[in-house]
Design a protein around this motif. Structure first.
Motif, mmCIF file in Angstrom:
data_model
loop_
_atom_site.group_PDB
_atom_site.id
_atom_site.type_symbol
_atom_site.label_atom_id
_atom_site.label_comp_id
_atom_site.label_asym_id
_atom_site.label_seq_id
_atom_site.Cartn_x
_atom_site.Cartn_y
_atom_site.Cartn_z
ATOM 1 N N THR A 111 -3.013 63.912 -119.824
ATOM 2 C CA THR A 111 -3.872 64.922 -120.448
ATOM 3 C C THR A 111 -3.154 66.247 -120.646
ATOM 4 O OG1 THR A 111 -4.751 65.682 -118.306
ATOM 5 C CG2 THR A 111 -5.902 63.860 -119.383
ATOM 6 N N PHE A 112 -1.951 66.390 -120.103
ATOM 7 C CA PHE A 112 -1.201 67.646 -120.209
ATOM 8 C C PHE A 112 -0.651 67.820 -121.626
ATOM 9 C CE2 PHE A 112 -1.928 67.954 -115.929
ATOM 10 C CZ PHE A 112 -1.177 68.902 -115.249
ATOM 11 N N SER A 113 -0.551 69.069 -122.044
ATOM 12 C CA SER A 113 0.034 69.382 -123.339
ATOM 13 C C SER A 113 1.545 69.170 -123.281
ATOM 14 C CB SER A 113 -0.261 70.834 -123.715
ATOM 15 O OG SER A 113 0.427 71.717 -122.833
ATOM 16 N N GLU A 114 2.190 69.229 -124.441
ATOM 17 C CA GLU A 114 3.647 69.081 -124.479
ATOM 18 C C GLU A 114 4.335 70.200 -123.709
ATOM 19 O OE1 GLU A 114 5.038 68.689 -128.469
ATOM 20 O OE2 GLU A 114 4.344 66.616 -128.661
ATOM 21 N N ALA A 115 3.742 71.397 -123.731
ATOM 22 C CA ALA A 115 4.311 72.519 -122.970
ATOM 23 C C ALA A 115 4.250 72.229 -121.469
ATOM 24 C CB ALA A 115 3.557 73.809 -123.288
ATOM 25 N N GLY A 116 3.117 71.687 -121.008
ATOM 26 C CA GLY A 116 2.979 71.338 -119.602
ATOM 27 C C GLY A 116 3.945 70.245 -119.191
ATOM 28 N N ILE A 117 4.118 69.246 -120.054
ATOM 29 C CA ILE A 117 5.076 68.172 -119.786
ATOM 30 C C ILE A 117 6.489 68.736 -119.706
ATOM 31 C CG2 ILE A 117 6.110 66.069 -120.713
ATOM 32 C CD1 ILE A 117 3.317 65.632 -119.632
ATOM 33 N N ALA A 118 6.823 69.659 -120.615
ATOM 34 C CA ALA A 118 8.159 70.259 -120.633
ATOM 35 C C ALA A 118 8.431 71.049 -119.354
ATOM 36 C CB ALA A 118 8.305 71.172 -121.849
ATOM 37 N N ILE A 119 7.426 71.777 -118.868
ATOM 38 C CA ILE A 119 7.595 72.529 -117.615
ATOM 39 C C ILE A 119 7.846 71.581 -116.452
ATOM 40 C CG2 ILE A 119 6.351 73.936 -115.910
ATOM 41 C CD1 ILE A 119 5.097 75.430 -118.257
ATOM 42 N N MET A 120 7.110 70.479 -116.407
ATOM 43 C CA MET A 120 7.327 69.507 -115.331
ATOM 44 C C MET A 120 8.704 68.870 -115.427
ATOM 45 S SD MET A 120 3.763 67.559 -114.412
ATOM 46 C CE MET A 120 3.192 67.266 -116.082
ATOM 47 N N ILE A 121 9.204 68.654 -116.643
ATOM 48 C CA ILE A 121 10.552 68.118 -116.813
ATOM 49 C C ILE A 121 11.583 69.063 -116.203
ATOM 50 C CG2 ILE A 121 12.346 67.671 -118.535
ATOM 51 C CD1 ILE A 121 10.205 66.407 -120.305
ATOM 52 N N VAL A 122 11.427 70.363 -116.472
ATOM 53 C CA VAL A 122 12.349 71.359 -115.904
ATOM 54 C C VAL A 122 12.285 71.340 -114.378
ATOM 55 C CG1 VAL A 122 12.850 73.824 -115.713
ATOM 56 C CG2 VAL A 122 12.270 72.846 -117.941
ATOM 57 N N LEU A 123 11.074 71.300 -113.826
ATOM 58 C CA LEU A 123 10.916 71.269 -112.370
ATOM 59 C C LEU A 123 11.552 70.021 -111.774
ATOM 60 C CD1 LEU A 123 7.210 72.500 -112.018
ATOM 61 C CD2 LEU A 123 9.293 73.801 -111.533
ATOM 62 N N MET A 124 11.391 68.882 -112.461
ATOM 63 C CA MET A 124 11.958 67.628 -111.949
ATOM 64 C C MET A 124 13.476 67.663 -111.937
ATOM 65 S SD MET A 124 9.445 64.551 -113.259
ATOM 66 C CE MET A 124 9.507 64.906 -115.024
ATOM 67 N N ILE A 125 14.072 68.237 -112.967
ATOM 68 C CA ILE A 125 15.538 68.305 -113.021
ATOM 69 C C ILE A 125 16.075 69.240 -111.938
ATOM 70 C CG2 ILE A 125 17.494 69.072 -114.418
ATOM 71 C CD1 ILE A 125 16.015 68.052 -116.854
ATOM 72 N N ILE A 126 15.389 70.354 -111.686
ATOM 73 C CA ILE A 126 15.834 71.286 -110.638
ATOM 74 C C ILE A 126 15.787 70.608 -109.279
ATOM 75 C CG2 ILE A 126 15.297 73.422 -109.406
ATOM 76 C CD1 ILE A 126 14.283 74.543 -112.078
ATOM 77 N N GLY A 127 14.667 69.952 -108.970
ATOM 78 C CA GLY A 127 14.565 69.198 -107.723
ATOM 79 C C GLY A 127 14.428 70.051 -106.483
ATOM 80 N N GLY A 128 14.887 69.499 -105.352
ATOM 81 C CA GLY A 128 14.761 70.169 -104.060
ATOM 82 C C GLY A 128 15.990 70.981 -103.718
ATOM 83 N N SER A 129 16.341 71.003 -102.431
ATOM 84 C CA SER A 129 17.448 71.834 -101.947
ATOM 85 C C SER A 129 18.540 70.968 -101.322
ATOM 86 C CB SER A 129 16.927 72.852 -100.928
ATOM 87 O OG SER A 129 15.917 73.663 -101.519
ATOM 88 N N PRO A 130 19.755 71.506 -101.193
ATOM 89 C CA PRO A 130 20.858 70.724 -100.620
ATOM 90 C C PRO A 130 20.567 70.294 -99.183
ATOM 91 C CG PRO A 130 21.660 72.746 -101.655
ATOM 92 C CD PRO A 130 20.172 72.854 -101.600
#
Length: 444
Positions: A286-305
């Motif tokens: 149900t998320f817009s393309e903008a919302g999907i894009a933000i989640m993509i960025v968050l997923m690529i960043i990920g956690g910490s070392p």
């Protein structure tokens, strides 16, 4: 003429890679056993390999619903793989050696240092013992907190299993769930406004994702933030920003139709889980393309070392921003908290970003072309794989063999780490003292 055979020892990077690969293969064979599936037929090699890779790489992408396809034995195997993958294969091996009283040699200490991104080899055994104890404490505490909710929903026996499974899965940032009993591939959507489950799962995700060295700082220095390592300060700052900023957007931009209570919980949960847990409490389609894009960025960043999370890492993106800031303000050096960042760290961060972008985008393009699917949806799946997240728009179960193979490679890359793979591959390369002539090139 005598021939001298030199014994070539594996490097720390190669040991880490082979360790993960070996555990994945062992898990695959266990999941192929008839006892592992509810129908008694066992999984195919490709399905078992995909599931084992997803579990060991703490991703959460699945081709079969975990609750309805796998038997109790199969679910136990998956949980064991999640635990090993979350703590790290090397960490588990060294922990077992410490428990058994065996002496840890120099090579094992060096490998452990690389595995958890420790700044020095000194005190590595003490740090391993600390990781083992804290992992046990957090996972048991999480299970006990969630137990009353799950027991009231599914009964005491199943409630205990569900509490343990989801506590380990959340702490290890895996995203595997057993809620398919209600609706296949539904994740935690049935608990979208339940405060205990939301708070506990989010807390476990964040605690597991900030890294073992950050825990060590918190344990030793309590609330004296100024005494923390620079890395811990950066991790905590970036983590807080990556939770709050997306949550505000999701609240005002995506979940406007939901009741206020579900809107608040959903916004917070969806800002936490893309880095890199894979649970979801709202319908992502149900998320817009903008919302999907933000989640993509968050997923690529990920956690910490040095954490249970995968992805490019919070410190990598922070270093890149610090480097850009130094360029914008015409400073010679990038810095954090009055500490200068070495140039080799900036070079490593740039190389990691390039590798992640090429693999994530390239994988998405191939899957989109082969499967004839929308590019943004395919990029979401590849970002989820390389970030070891596990969120999905529902594409993964229906993908062909080639596309699943791409996701398997991306999951392995995301968990082991790009530089680890590169350093393992070029371990024999020697540095040359001579330097080529310099000539300027214009950029930007």
């Amino acid at each position: 003429m005598s021939i001298v055979h030199k014994r070539k020892r594996l490097t720390s990077f190669q040991i880490i890679i082979f360790g993960f690969a070996l555990v994945i293969l062992m898990g695959s064979f266990l999941l192929m056993l008839p006892i592992s599936t509810q129908d008694g037929g066992g999984a195919s090699f490709y399905d078992a390999l995909f599931t084992s890779t997803s579990a060991v790489c703490v991703t959460g992408l699945v081709v079969h619903d975990t609750a309805t396809y796998w038997s109790s034995f199969g679910q136990t195997v998956i949980l064991a793989l999640i635990q090993i993958g979350g703590m790290g294969v090397v960490t588990v091996a060294v922990s077992l050696a410490v428990i058994s009283g065996r002496k840890i040699d120099l090579m094992q200490r060096s490998t452990m240092q690389e595995a958890i991104s420790a700044p020095q080899m000194g005190g590595i055994v003490r740090l391993t013992e600390f990781i083992l104890k804290m992992t046990f404490v957090f996972e048991v505490t999480g299970a006990l907190v969630m137990l009353p909710v799950f027991a009231s929903e599914f009964g005491v026996k199943k409630g205990i299993w569900y509490a343990v499974f989801h506590s380990i899965s959340a702490f290890c940032n895996a995203g595997f769930d057993l809620m398919g009993e209600r609706e296949k591939f539904s994740s935690l959507t049935s608990f979208s406004s339940e405060p205990v489950i939301n708070l506990t799962v989010m807390a476990l995700i964040v605690i597991g994702g900030i890294g073992f060295l950050t825990w060590d700082d918190i344990r030793e220095k309590k609330l004296h933030l100024r005494r923390y390592r620079m890395q811990s300060k950066v991790i905590l700052t970036v983590t807080l920003l990556l939770i709050l900023v997306p949550a505000v957007y999701f609240y005002f931009g995506e979940l406007t139709a939901a009741p206020v209570k579900e809107r608040i919980w959903g916004s917070l949960f969806q800002s936490v889980t893309p880095r890199t847990a894979g649970f979801n409490t709202v319908d992502l389609t149900t998320f817009s393309e903008a919302g999907i894009a933000i989640m993509i960025v968050l997923m690529i960043i990920g956690g910490s070392p040095g954490s249970t999370a995968g992805g490019m890492k919070t410190t990598t993106i922070a270093v890149l921003f610090a480097s850009a800031s130094a360029v914008f303000y015409r400073r010679e050096d990038a810095h954090f908290f009055n500490r200068r960042i070495p140039i080799e760290v900036i070079r490593n961060a740039a190389a990691i970003l390039l590798m992640y972008l090429v693999l994530f985008f390239g994988g998405g393009l191939v899957i989109s072309r082969v499967e004839n699917l929308p590019l943004l949806s395919c990029l979401f799946e590849t970002a989820s794989a390389i970030g070891t997240v596990g969120l999905s728009l529902g594409l993964t179960p229906d993908l062909g063999l080639l596309s699943r193979g791409i996701l398997v490679v991306l999951m392995f890359f995301g968990r082991v780490g790009g530089l680890t793979l590169i350093f393992a591959a070029v371990s024999g390369t020697k540095n040359h003292s001579s330097r080529l002539p310099q000539e300027k090139i214009t950029v930007g």
